[in-house]
Enzyme design. Structure first.
Site, PDB file in Angstrom:
ATOM      1  N   GLU A 307      20.301 -11.782   7.395  1.00  0.00           N
ATOM      2  CA  GLU A 307      21.361 -12.779   7.207  1.00  0.00           C
ATOM      3  C   GLU A 307      22.033 -12.678   5.833  1.00  0.00           C
ATOM      4  OE1 GLU A 307      20.229 -16.370  10.174  1.00  0.00           O
ATOM      5  OE2 GLU A 307      19.185 -16.408   8.258  1.00  0.00           O
ATOM      6  N   ASP A 379      14.475 -18.290  16.950  1.00  0.00           N
ATOM      7  CA  ASP A 379      14.768 -19.043  15.731  1.00  0.00           C
ATOM      8  C   ASP A 379      14.553 -20.523  15.961  1.00  0.00           C
ATOM      9  OD1 ASP A 379      15.568 -19.754  13.194  1.00  0.00           O
ATOM     10  OD2 ASP A 379      17.705 -19.584  13.596  1.00  0.00           O
ATOM     11  N   GLU A 407      16.290 -28.545  13.105  1.00  0.00           N
ATOM     12  CA  GLU A 407      17.551 -27.801  13.157  1.00  0.00           C
ATOM     13  C   GLU A 407      18.119 -27.706  14.570  1.00  0.00           C
ATOM     14  OE1 GLU A 407      19.352 -23.381  12.010  1.00  0.00           O
ATOM     15  OE2 GLU A 407      17.294 -23.906  11.490  1.00  0.00           O
TER      16      GLU A 407
END
Length: 690
Positions: A307, A379, A407
């Site tokens: 990332e 994730d 998240e």
């Protein structure tokens, strides 16, 4: 009014009766050993905790009180004769680091309650355990408890962005850490340390693993001045000493996330190549500097080649080269590298890459390297299969990475209790026809452990949702003892947080246990789909609203069916597992239904075990999830007048928004599935008419 919540350390007075009298007889007087920094924290917590629970201030002694009916003694057998008479010294000496004994005894005809350990850190943990017993109204009259942490390292990974005051995925407001004002210390820092120590956390990574913004690599860029890699600069390291000292009082070691390119960014070298001797020398000198300032510094956390973060791939090196150069720098000081296995980019499906990258490197990392592996291969989704890395790198120290912050589970607007999810991961058998080790068995040796991602923020509730406090609490308790059941952890947290009224405990407990299954149903359809949230660009993603059209590569959606062939007919991901698991996942008839579409692309009209089709099951689960969260909201409303007004109103408002937003997810996903399947819902709910 206090500016922030006490969470589970409320210490509400025990009602009049035999239990309170028993507590008062044994705990109104407390004899604490010579005052080290940690024992200073013990004395402060006893003063606060016993004062609240007993309804009167305790008497704290530095010698045994002789004119009382009973007293509490906290210390080691070698330092205190009172303790030596109650606890065999060998029993304490054999405890693992942080372990403790809580038992009863007698000294010169006086009844004693004893907390003992071989280290001051263990006395801190033992004191919090005693106060937890009292806060949950357990008897301490004939107690005999021996506790040791299952995992040696139990870390919190903060996502705080130094010098910005913000947090990535910060669903509880701004960062609680004001790095610009260090070394000045806020009272809130101490209370945060208390919360962490009370559940056995022994390490804290202060800053975000994303130590630079992708695409902003120039040191002259104004935004770069705000990035976390700057914490390695000498002036900022010096300012961390007071904060590290405060956490040290509670048995918590300080760690930092570091940027792999720091030799260039901070050291003005021309390269960060891990095989360059000058780079190795720079890291060694930086480690010396850190340990001169913070002697018990824990080590470095690194996110590399993922990332937008730099890594060894930039220099034609591999992850062994990258991790080991840091490990060599830390090794003389007893420090450890936590190297994240979350890398992707060279595969179309990120699920495949983690195992392919790290399993071939097993046994090549230095002894003070821990490979930190997310619980699943994607994730932090509401549910995913357990990562195939677990159980298949026997020569490498591994750490389990779990996400405390929500998240993908509603971002602390939605209630979602993560402990049942984590229990599912911890109890997963990594090779049912081989060694048979469960995931939790992999984190008991030195160098292994657990890491919880996403710390509290500046919000009054600490976590942005009062019910989300249970995830921080539950993570700590599971890291200490993964054999604890979801029911035990929930009962502890509810009683300490909302009191011991049986009706309140039963209602809150039932609500907590219902949240995760509801989130899975209305946000995924419940049979293995994931990654259907709105994403947009790297700077606009919210991971909160639905956006299934953005993720066809993950859903595998077509007019013919849905799901991803991660099996022998597809990309071979299932074959990364040992044979027994690979065979189970490879066949849609034996694949667990909750993961079916993760491993298989199936026709819309494929029948499941109960006779329903794939599309009908998706419809039914979407609607069931919304109905369940509506029911949970109604259950919470029955607590009006039974829970304090502030927390009742806050949670009620959050449930109102969750119900509305769950409906948005249900409708958008159902519409998306119908657009491809062109098969209506048997109950007439899809397609919907406005």
């Amino acid at each position: 009014m206090q500016e922030y919540d006490d969470c589970w350390l409320r210490y509400e007075e025990v009602p009049e009766g035999d239990l309170r009298e028993s507590y008062r007889r044994l705990c109104s007087h407390a004899y604490v050993a010579e005052e080290s920094r940690e024992l200073g924290a013990v004395r402060e917590e006893l003063r606060r905790g016993l004062g609240g629970l007993l309804g009167r201030d305790p008497h704290l002694w530095q010698h045994p009180p002789r004119t009382v009916d009973g007293f509490l003694a906290v210390g080691t057998p070698g330092d205190m004769d009172v303790v030596a008479q109650a606890v065999d010294e060998d029993r304490v000496a054999d405890l693992d680091e942080g372990g403790y004994v809580i038992t009863t005894g007698e000294w010169e005809g006086i009844d004693t309650l004893v907390v003992s350990a071989s280290s001051d850190r263990g006395l801190v943990y033992g004191t919090f355990h005693l106060l937890r017993l009292m806060a949950t109204h357990e008897s301490i009259a004939d107690v005999d408890i021996v506790e040791e942490p299952a995992s040696p390292d139990r870390l919190i990974n903060h996502w705080d962005n130094p010098f910005r005051g913000s947090m990535e995925r910060g669903y509880a407001g701004q960062s609680i850490f004001d790095f610009e004002r260090l070394p000045d210390l806020r009272e809130r820092y101490r209370d945060y340390a208390r919360l962490l120590a009370s559940v056995g956390i022994n390490g804290i990574v202060l800053n975000n693993v994303n130590t630079q913004i992708p695409g902003r690599e120039s040191a002259s860029d104004a935004m770069e001045e705000l990035e976390g890699w700057r914490l390695l600069e000498s002036r900022h390291l010096e300012n961390l000493t007071g904060l590290a000292s405060l956490f040290r009082r509670y048995g918590i070691r300080t760690y930092l996330s570091v940027n792999f390119g720091a030799p260039e960014k901070v050291g003005d070298l021309d390269t960060s190549d891990p095989n360059d001797p000058e780079v190795a020398e720079w890291w060694a000198e930086k480690a010396d500097e850190v340990y001169d300032l913070i002697p018990d510094f824990g080590g470095f956390l690194v996110k590399a080649d993922s990332e937008g973060q730099p890594g060894p791939y930039n220099y034609d090196a591999d992850h062994v080269d990258g991790a080991n150069v840091l490990a060599e720098a830390l090794e003389p000081h007893g420090g450890r590298v936590w190297w994240r296995a979350f890398v992707y980019g060279s595969h179309k499906d990120r699920a495949v890459q983690q195992y392919d990258t790290f399993e071939p490197l097993d046994g090549e990392f230095h002894d003070n390297v821990t490979i930190q592996v997310k619980n699943g291969p994607i994730d932090f989704q509401p549910r995913e299969p357990v990562s195939p890395v677990f159980g298949q790198m026997p020569e490498t120290d591994l750490g389990l990475e779990l996400q405390i912050t929500g998240e993908y589970t509603g971002q602390h607007v939605h209630a979602c209790y993560h402990v049942p999810m984590w229990k599912e991961v911890l109890e997963f058998d990594t090779d049912p026809e081989g060694h048979g080790k469960q995931v939790k068995d992999l984190f008991t040796d030195p160098g292994t452990g657990m890491a919880g991602v996403g710390g509290p923020g500046e919000d009054r509730s600490w976590t942005g949702h009062y019910l989300a406090q249970a995830n921080l609490y539950g993570y700590g308790r599971l890291a200490w003892d993964p054999d604890l059941s979801t029911e035990e952890i929930t009962d502890e947290w509810v009683k300490q947080t909302f009191g011991t009224d049986p009706d309140v405990v039963e209602t809150v407990t039932e609500i907590m246990h219902g949240t995760w299954p509801a989130v899975i149903d209305y946000s995924t359809g419940g049979i293995g789909l994931m990654h259907m949230m709105y994403n947009g660009s790297a700077y606009l993603e919210n991971h909160y609203d639905p956006g299934p059209e953005e993720w066809p590569g993950y859903t595998g959606i077509t007019e013919d069916g849905i799901g991803k062939d991660r099996n022998s007919k597809g990309n071979g991901y299932a074959q990364q597992y040992p044979d027994a698991l690979a065979d189970m996942y490879d066949d849609p008839e034996s694949c667990p239904e909750e993961l079916l579409l993760f491993f298989h692309h199936l026709p819309w009209d494929h029948e499941l075990a109960d006779g329903r089709t794939v599309i009908q099951t998706l419809y039914d689960n979407l609607f069931a999830g919304v109905e369940e969260v509506q029911r949970l909201r109604d259950e919470w409303r029955t607590l009006e007048g039974e829970v304090d007004e502030e927390r009742f109103r806050h949670v009620a408002e959050r449930f109102d928004e969750q119900v509305e937003h769950a409906g948005v997810w249900r409708d958008r996903l159902a519409e998306h599935f119908y657009e491809y399947a062109a098969i209506p819902d048997e109950q007439g709910r899809v397609p919907r008419e406005d």
